[in-house]
Design a protein around this motif. Structure first.
Motif, mmCIF file in Angstrom:
data_model
loop_
_atom_site.group_PDB
_atom_site.id
_atom_site.type_symbol
_atom_site.label_atom_id
_atom_site.label_comp_id
_atom_site.label_asym_id
_atom_site.label_seq_id
_atom_site.Cartn_x
_atom_site.Cartn_y
_atom_site.Cartn_z
ATOM 1 N N MET A 33 -5.252 18.876 -34.674
ATOM 2 C CA MET A 33 -4.276 19.210 -33.639
ATOM 3 C C MET A 33 -4.082 18.055 -32.671
ATOM 4 S SD MET A 33 -4.844 23.242 -32.654
ATOM 5 C CE MET A 33 -6.555 23.048 -32.132
ATOM 6 N N TRP A 43 -1.716 32.132 -26.276
ATOM 7 C CA TRP A 43 -1.612 30.973 -27.168
ATOM 8 C C TRP A 43 -1.024 29.768 -26.435
ATOM 9 C CZ3 TRP A 43 0.961 34.609 -31.229
ATOM 10 C CH2 TRP A 43 -0.036 35.323 -31.887
ATOM 11 N N TYR A 76 -3.117 26.288 -25.640
ATOM 12 C CA TYR A 76 -2.671 24.979 -26.121
ATOM 13 C C TYR A 76 -2.477 24.015 -24.956
ATOM 14 C CZ TYR A 76 0.086 21.456 -28.561
ATOM 15 O OH TYR A 76 0.543 20.275 -29.080
ATOM 16 N N ALA A 98 1.436 28.468 -30.623
ATOM 17 C CA ALA A 98 2.073 28.224 -29.325
ATOM 18 C C ALA A 98 3.474 27.649 -29.501
ATOM 19 C CB ALA A 98 1.213 27.282 -28.495
ATOM 20 N N GLN A 140 -2.209 25.613 -31.945
ATOM 21 C CA GLN A 140 -1.092 24.702 -31.696
ATOM 22 C C GLN A 140 0.194 25.229 -32.328
ATOM 23 O OE1 GLN A 140 -1.231 20.903 -33.813
ATOM 24 N NE2 GLN A 140 -0.579 19.856 -31.944
#
Length: 575
Positions: free
Chosen positions: A13, A370, A374, A348, A345
């Motif tokens: 991520m 979420w 993130y 989101a 990630q």
């Protein structure tokens, strides 16, 4: 063996979100498609990478973002065309863009006796089976990227540009164009032979030969007598026994389309079930849904959709959003995906493209968690630029979605001047436009250099100066020097820019008038020549000079400063 860093989702991520890449993982679907395509290409060429789960996730994510880009572009096209016929595209956002909503399955409940007066059943002379058509099915096919709204040749060209000649051939057959499928397989064979010039690449040459045999077999489909069809079926079945077409082949994502193509032709006019195609999980779910929309009657289509939704929830298949959209079942699929792969990630970025209804409390709570998780991760990694870009892009996307849902007519309604207008409360679903909280000031007089601060300023000296200044417009002292070229940094002449802004927009009507904080469309000065600086050590210079420095260096260009300014990345400047 897969390295630990490549196996760790947090490292993945972080790598994807870095702005130093040409295409970072962001709110831009086009960038995400390029990034994931690059990762898949690297995995396919890495013989030591045996990470099937990682490869599967990347392919599923690539298909998801391709679907998102497709349905959002369809919504924009429908809005621009401004037609009263909503049968082309009815969805306003990702909430109702799933195949389930487009097919209006909730109103039909899979009843075989349900009268659908718009549905037309055509018998295909080429394939020898029924093909179902209606406005809702055409909308679902468009969402899946099949021909309908898009021309078949365009769809095939997109597949072949990615090297997916097998999928191109399968789509051609399922669109009743056997000749195009033969040509696609022949082009695939030629491409493989060009790649396999090395003598050690025998498996590629063998697979190229297999594609040519499959092309010849498909060309012979459609015998006039039962004996001819029996001979053809025997030859096609023997071809499927070849080793490079085995279900255990390492090229399963490509071989699956060849097998499904042949299995379909073997069973299409015999009354046998089409489950071999529908249940092949190596095929894209988009393609399986579109296949079902063309060849299944209403009751079977309803049952297939339900099975796919339940299976996507159990197996955390994020491709299930193609069917559910971001409705309640879609949020459950996303939750299952996050629980299994911890990829907050993607969750989101996806939920940041929709506005959930106010009574969907659990879905709004999950999406907020979420998004905040993130944002917290980006802050923890000190990736301030990535987090700021995410916030800005998210706000812009939500404004567009809100405008599309509210309707153009409501936005264009002018207020009545005779009625006192009460202040409009802030919209809880759209992020407010927050003004800039940091500004550049002169080292000598502390005067801000932003255009907004100089609005309304009348200065005869500035009116005689060049559009670009290398001094403070207030005290006329020189601006700081670039740490690379040691020349004074330049700034916009506020008098010239604000005068031009007040004279009206260049083109495109009043909606293109920029705000005083948006300098991108005001000046002929390219962004590469603007000054930029590190938020830690406060050293900086011209943007293109800083970019060139950090192409080979990691530390600050100022002598004696050990700050690693390049940590959050420097986005490539295209202007």
């Amino acid at each position: 063996k897969v390295s630990a860093a490549k196996d760790d989702i947090s490292a993945l991520m972080m790598k994807r979100a870095k702005c130093s890449q040409a295409s970072s993982y962001s709110m831009n679907p086009e960038f995400n498609i390029k990034l994931l395509s690059k990762e898949i290409a690297e995995e396919d060429t890495d013989e030591e990478n045996g990470g099937f789960v990682t490869n599967y996730c990347n392919r599923a994510l690539l298909r998801l973002w391709s679907w998102i880009e497709r349905v959002e572009s369809l919504a924009v096209i429908q809005e621009v065309e401004d037609t009263e016929d909503d049968s082309i595209w009815m969805a306003k956002s990702l909430l109702d863009a799933g195949a389930w909503q487009l097919l209006e399955m909730d109103t039909r409940k899979g009843e075989s006796g349900h009268d659908n007066f718009d549905e037309v059943v055509n018998f295909s002379e080429t394939l020898g089976c029924n093909v179902y058509e209606c406005p809702t099915r055409r909308a679902a096919l468009a969402a899946c990227g099949w021909a309908g709204k898009f021309d078949l040749s365009i769809v095939m060209a997109e597949c072949e540009a990615l090297g997916e000649f097998e999928r191109s051939a399968a789509l051609a057959v399922w669109h009743e164009n056997v000749g195009a499928a033969v040509e696609a397989l022949q082009r695939g064979s030629q491409a493989l032979r060009l790649q396999a010039r090395a003598p050690s690449n025998g498996s590629t040459l063998q697979y190229a030969e297999t594609l040519e045999l499959i092309a010849m077999c498909i060309a012979g489909f459609g015998g006039k007598t039962a004996s001819q069809m029996a001979v053809w079926r025997s030859a096609c079945a023997s071809l499927l026994q070849r080793e490079d077409l085995s279900p255990l082949s390492p090229k399963q994502s490509r071989v699956a389309y060849v097998r499904s193509l042949c299995n379909f032709l073997l069973s299409v006019n015999t009354g046998e079930s089409l489950d071999q195609v529908l249940e092949d999980t190596h095929l894209s779910l988009c393609d399986r849904v579109a296949f079902a929309c063309r060849f299944l009657d209403e009751s079977k289509l309803y049952g297939f959709m339900q099975r796919c939704i339940e299976k996507s929830k159990r197996q955390a298949n994020i491709e299930g959003l193609v069917i559910t959209g971001l409705a309640k079942d879609g949020v459950k699929i996303l939750q299952s995906y996050v629980d299994r792969y911890t990829d907050v990630q993607t969750a989101a970025l996806v939920v940041s493209r929709v506005i959930f209804p106010s009574d969907w409390s659990s879905e709004r709570k999950a999406s907020a968690e979420w998004v905040e998780s993130y944002r917290s991760l980006l802050n923890y990694w000190q990736m301030w630029q990535s987090r700021a870009m995410y916030d800005v892009d998210r706000a812009e996307v939500l404004r567009r979605v809100k405008a599309r849902i509210s309707g153009i007519s409501q936005q264009r309604r002018l207020p009545n001047p005779r009625v006192r207008q009460s202040p409009r409360p802030p919209d809880p679903d759209v992020l407010p436009s927050i003004p800039a909280q940091l500004e550049v000031r002169c080292n000598y007089c502390s005067s801000p250099l932003s255009l907004k601060r100089h609005e309304g300023m009348t200065n005869q000296w500035l009116s005689k100066m060049q559009p670009l200044l290398n001094c403070c417009p207030q005290c006329r002292k020189p601006l700081p020097r670039c740490s690379i070229c040691l020349l004074s940094l330049g700034g916009l002449n506020p008098y010239m820019e604000l005068t031009r802004a007040r004279q009206g927009p260049r083109t495109g009507g009043s909606k293109n008038i920029p705000s005083s904080d948006d300098l991108s469309s005001l000046s002929s000065m390219s962004f590469a020549e603007w000054y930029t600086w590190c938020m830690r050590c406060r050293h900086g210079g011209h943007a293109h000079h800083i970019l060139g420095w950090f192409a080979n260096q990691k530390c600050c260009p100022v002598s004696g400063c050990n700050c690693e300014c390049e940590f959050d990345g420097v986005q490539k400047l295209n202007r």
